[in-house]
Design an enzyme around this catalytic site. Structure first.
Site, mmCIF file in Angstrom:
data_model
loop_
_atom_site.group_PDB
_atom_site.id
_atom_site.type_symbol
_atom_site.label_atom_id
_atom_site.label_comp_id
_atom_site.label_asym_id
_atom_site.label_seq_id
_atom_site.Cartn_x
_atom_site.Cartn_y
_atom_site.Cartn_z
ATOM 1 N N HIS A 233 0.788 -1.162 0.063
ATOM 2 C CA HIS A 233 0.014 -0.072 -0.098
ATOM 3 C C HIS A 233 1.022 1.247 0.107
ATOM 4 O O HIS A 233 0.556 2.025 -0.855
ATOM 5 C CB HIS A 233 -0.883 0.046 1.001
ATOM 6 C CG HIS A 233 -1.757 1.064 1.419
ATOM 7 N ND1 HIS A 233 -2.984 0.895 1.120
ATOM 8 C CD2 HIS A 233 -1.795 2.405 1.668
ATOM 9 C CE1 HIS A 233 -4.000 2.267 1.003
ATOM 10 N NE2 HIS A 233 -2.933 3.188 1.438
ATOM 11 N N GLU A 234 1.860 1.111 0.931
ATOM 12 C CA GLU A 234 2.587 2.444 0.878
ATOM 13 C C GLU A 234 3.475 2.509 -0.149
ATOM 14 O O GLU A 234 3.954 3.751 -0.766
ATOM 15 C CB GLU A 234 3.429 2.257 2.315
ATOM 16 C CG GLU A 234 2.698 2.445 3.514
ATOM 17 C CD GLU A 234 1.688 3.389 3.610
ATOM 18 O OE1 GLU A 234 1.782 4.506 3.140
ATOM 19 O OE2 GLU A 234 0.699 3.077 4.369
ATOM 20 N N HIS B 218 1.826 4.360 -2.986
ATOM 21 C CA HIS B 218 1.928 5.844 -2.985
ATOM 22 C C HIS B 218 2.886 6.592 -3.625
ATOM 23 O O HIS B 218 2.967 7.664 -3.902
ATOM 24 C CB HIS B 218 1.854 6.092 -1.351
ATOM 25 C CG HIS B 218 0.287 6.136 -0.847
ATOM 26 N ND1 HIS B 218 -0.633 6.682 -1.277
ATOM 27 C CD2 HIS B 218 -0.211 5.584 0.307
ATOM 28 C CE1 HIS B 218 -1.777 6.346 -0.601
ATOM 29 N NE2 HIS B 218 -1.252 5.657 0.416
ATOM 30 N N GLU C 93 -5.631 7.348 -1.855
ATOM 31 C CA GLU C 93 -6.052 6.322 -1.279
ATOM 32 C C GLU C 93 -6.873 5.239 -1.947
ATOM 33 O O GLU C 93 -6.504 4.010 -1.537
ATOM 34 C CB GLU C 93 -6.590 6.509 0.208
ATOM 35 C CG GLU C 93 -5.989 7.613 1.149
ATOM 36 C CD GLU C 93 -4.722 7.164 1.335
ATOM 37 O OE1 GLU C 93 -4.531 5.853 1.345
ATOM 38 O OE2 GLU C 93 -3.928 7.804 2.371
#
Length: 819
Positions: free
Chosen positions: A479-480, A483, A502
């Site tokens: 997930h990170e 980004h 997000e």
């Protein structure tokens, strides 16, 4: 734009007048003092006025043509280090009182920290007079407005950049004999528009200019949300000094950073991803449109490690006994809100055995080594772009480091360190070139309010991801990493469109994680369908429990991206402490992207996504930028009922569950992993119904081994049961070793404990509230709603132990639950 808001409860104001003047580069020179819990020093701002940046594209193109033939022979110098005390000798010789100046006969309204209240004549600036219009005032002076909060501003001065040797190359004169404001500003205009391949020379000059002497103090004033600066006689942004130095210090209670202790009980400080962003760390322009670069020198005691958003793997330089300095820089323009710093007694973690982690020993690709490969022309402002670097394009795993308190060494080696290479490689296989050249990963203290946070070149992860098997650690890491593309390299031009960051990261985490595990297509589909099932349940809960106005992904509708004439704006619900615990932007955004990917087919969708990344990296976008480009790439036969307006209406501008999603979930068949869970739930319900004393021997149930996401779904189904006996709960705990599972599983287990008042396992709840603060807020509410005296006592006892270290927003929400 005179904005008067209650900082404790209202929307978040962005005060900077970015339509008139922009910060192009920051140079920070800071000292970190753990005894006083203060960061003190200077920040130098290099500015570009509105007339210049509105013509930016043509002027940069001309500058590139004229400068690209010149050889940039400057190497990166060792950064100069000046202590705060010594640096003051460079300032102008004017008299000042506590570093703030007053007109003759005015009263000094500064407090002992050098702050000023909002009285009419503080620092010679009328707050009400100058906040309304910060452009051209005719007979009045131009006002530079910066976002600023919880800071003690001591002095502001103009920097004499013409005093730096060699600056005559930026003027038409061989010698700088007569120095004027116009000449200094001309130097800065030329400096900030140097072509990308001269980035080392540019950083060198920024560093030298930042330490040039002052040439006159500037009048300033502060209020709750801003710092306002003017120079007498400078009536336009063009006339205003383009290089200014601000002397300031933070406050211990400042909301941009958290002073706390790590898991080894050593002091540390870090940017916590505060709702007010970085304005309590340094005066800046907060609106996303203010894209800037930065370089920073940070001094701290020699026992501390300084980590920061920066392209270089910084190493400490010893200044004197017991004090070290760290230097970082960034050449890719980013919003100031993405700047991140962490200072603590961290230890670099390394695998003790040889593995794919050896790839991390490679040197990061530096822009100066770029073998530029132009695949079309990038649309962003000029900077040394990795998307045009042939070597970077094929780099599957960027160099990385992992830092944590030494007590977490075993956990990092067991899970995190082994997962980073496959997760980075998976991300590259899906989206292509990594936007950033390197990555630091830091395990932050227990009071961190979420499972992770991504910034340029650095990711913060909660200690909660280290427990259990690798699943939670892997998904959160993915997930990170996502980004880096969505949220950082491509940012939202309007912060209310949080789904653009997000929603994409949530959708991509599943794709990255499946690739990292090397699952076949059917296994990947099963895993992703199971996670969709869990998110669907979570979205339904969120819709039931949240106010309608906070369920909308594009709350400003047609006014999205609009600002006042000065560039100031307001972020709706920006300061609402409950907002950080909401998942609407994650979940509705995820389901929209999943819906679109299904409509196009995965192969077509991800091919488009790579094209989108190549087109928009280095830029800020609105929803329509993504949707319009997507629809242009959808074949006519697949465009049924799809239009930008239709998607706005159904997905982005309405509260509640989107109608297309409701229809899809009703028609969708359950995946095999979810059916297996349902079968296990049936077994547990039968076990629970058996009498405590059985007359005849009954065959014991045999339970299947379940994946972590299956365990979460199982426990959620069991939470729907009205009663579960202590015997059943004890059997559940023993069968699945629930106390050793990851934090997502243990969170559901704690909910079951609370619901059924399973006192034998209250210690598990207590442990969760203390060690998993990123996820524990909801549990406090469950403990209080139960109206059970023992449970309420447990909640208050845990809060008393952790409230001093707890994240401010979390503590505020929990306190409202308990008292």
């Amino acid at each position: 734009m005179d904005i008067q808001l209650d900082p404790a409860r209202d929307d978040l104001p962005l005060m900077a007048n970015t339509s008139h003047i922009l910060v192009k580069h920051y140079v920070l020179d800071l000292d970190v003092d753990f005894e006083s819990q203060i960061i003190e020093g200077t920040i130098v701002l290099f500015l570009e006025d509105g007339n210049r940046f509105k013509k930016q594209n043509s002027s940069i193109e001309e500058a590139c043509q004229s400068e690209s033939n010149k050889a940039c022979k400057f190497g990166m110098p060792e950064p100069c280090h000046i202590s705060v005390t010594n640096a003051r000798t460079f300032s102008s010789e004017m008299e000042y009182n506590d570093f703030a100046i007053f007109s003759k006969g005015e009263k000094d309204t500064s407090d002992k920290n050098g702050n000023h209240d909002n009285q009419e004549h503080a620092s010679g600036i009328s707050s009400s007079k100058y906040c309304c219009d910060t452009g051209n005032h005719g007979s009045e002076d131009f006002l530079l407005v910066l976002d600023c909060c919880d800071l003690s501003v001591l002095k502001v001065e103009e920097v004499d950049v013409a005093a730096v040797p060699g600056m005559e190359k930026f003027t038409r004169s061989p010698k700088l004999t007569v120095v004027s404001e116009e000449l200094r500003n001309q130097i800065i205009r030329e400096l900030v528009t140097l072509p990308a391949d001269c980035w080392r020379e540019q950083l060198d000059y920024y560093a030298c200019c930042s330490q040039a002497p002052g040439c006159g103090e500037l009048l300033f004033d502060t209020d709750s949300w801003s710092l306002q600066i003017r120079k007498t006689g400078a009536q336009t942004a063009t006339d205003f000094p383009h290089a200014i130095r601000i002397w300031y210090k933070t406050k211990p209670e400042g909301r941009s950073v958290t002073w706390t202790s790590d898991q080894s009980d050593r002091p540390c400080v870090y940017t916590v991803g505060s709702p007010i962003n970085n304005r309590a760390l340094f005066p800046c322009q907060e609106p996303p449109v203010a894209m800037s670069t930065w370089q920073a020198t940070v001094r701290a005691a020699a026992s501390f490690v300084v980590l920061m958003s920066g392209e270089n793997f910084a190493k400490p330089t010893q200044l004197w006994e017991g004090c070290s300095s760290w230097y970082y820089y960034v050449t890719m323009p980013m919003p100031a809100s993405t700047f991140t710093i962490a200072v603590g007694c961290w230890t670099e973690m390394k695998l003790e055995t040889c593995s794919s982690n050896d790839l991390a020993t490679e040197r990061p690709f530096s822009p100066s080594e770029a073998n530029f490969r132009h695949v079309g022309v990038c649309s962003h402002m000029e900077y040394p772009c990795r998307f045009q670097n042939a070597s970077a394009a094929t780099q599957e795993i960027i160099p990385y480091r992992v830092f944590a308190p030494v007590c977490l060494k075993g956990a990092c080696q067991e899970t995190l360190l082994r997962l980073i290479p496959p997760c980075l490689s998976a991300a590259h296989s899906v989206l292509g070139t990594h936007p950033f050249s390197r990555l630091d990963v830091l395990i932050v203290p227990a009071n961190f309010p979420s499972l992770g946070m991504a910034s340029p070149h650095i990711v913060f992860l909660s200690q909660s991801i280290l427990t259990g098997r690798s699943h939670l650690c892997g998904t959160r890491l993915c997930h990170e990493i996502a980004h880096a593309w969505f949220g950082l390299a491509i940012g939202a031009r309007d912060w209310t469109e949080e789904w653009l960051s997000e929603g994409f990261a949530t959708h991509l985490e599943d794709v990255f994680w499946a690739a990292a595990q090397q699952l076949d297509s059917h296994e990947a589909w099963e895993q992703q369908e199971l996670r969709a099932c869990l998110r669907w349940r979570r979205l339904q809960d969120e819709m039931r429990c949240s106010p309608e106005e906070m369920q909308v992904l594009r709350p400003s509708k047609d006014k999205t991206g609009h600002t006042s004439d000065s560039g100031a704006s307001v972020i709706k619900q920006g300061l609402n402490p409950e907002k950080i615990f909401m998942q609407v932007h994650y979940l509705k955004g995820y389901f929209l992207l999943r819906f679109l990917a299904k409509r196009l087919g995965n192969e077509t969708y991800f091919s488009f996504l790579r094209k989108f990344v190549h087109t928009f990296h280095g830029q800020l976008i609105l929803s329509q930028d993504f949707l319009q480009m997507l629809l242009e790439n959808i074949p006519e036969e697949k465009r049924f009922e799809l239009s930008v307006e239709n998607i706005y209406q159904n997905w982005l501008e309405s509260s509640g569950i989107p109608k297309p999603l409701q229809r899809e979930r009703c028609a969708e068949a359950e995946c095999g992993l979810a059916r297996q869970v349902r079968a296990e739930v049936t077994k547990w319900i039968q076990v629970n119904r058996r009498p405590r004393k059985r007359k005849r021997r009954v065959k014991e149930e045999v339970f299947e081994k379940l994946l972590p996401d299956q365990l979460v779904l199982l426990l959620e189904h069991l939470l729907e049961q009205k009663t579960l006996s202590p015997r059943t709960l004890q059997s559940l705990q023993r069968t699945y070793h629930l106390h050793d599972q990851d934090a997502e599983v243990r969170h559901r287990w704690c909910e079951l404990i609370v619901k059924h008042k399973f006192m034998k396992a209250y210690n598990s709840v207590e442990r969760f509230l203390q060690e998993d603060q990123a996820m524990g807020v909801y549990l406090y509410g469950e403990l209080m709603v139960s109206e059970d005296a023992r449970q309420q006592q447990l909640a208050r006892r845990c809060f008393e132990r952790t409230k001093e270290q707890m994240d401010r927003s979390s503590a505020q929400v929990v306190a409202e639950m308990l008292f």
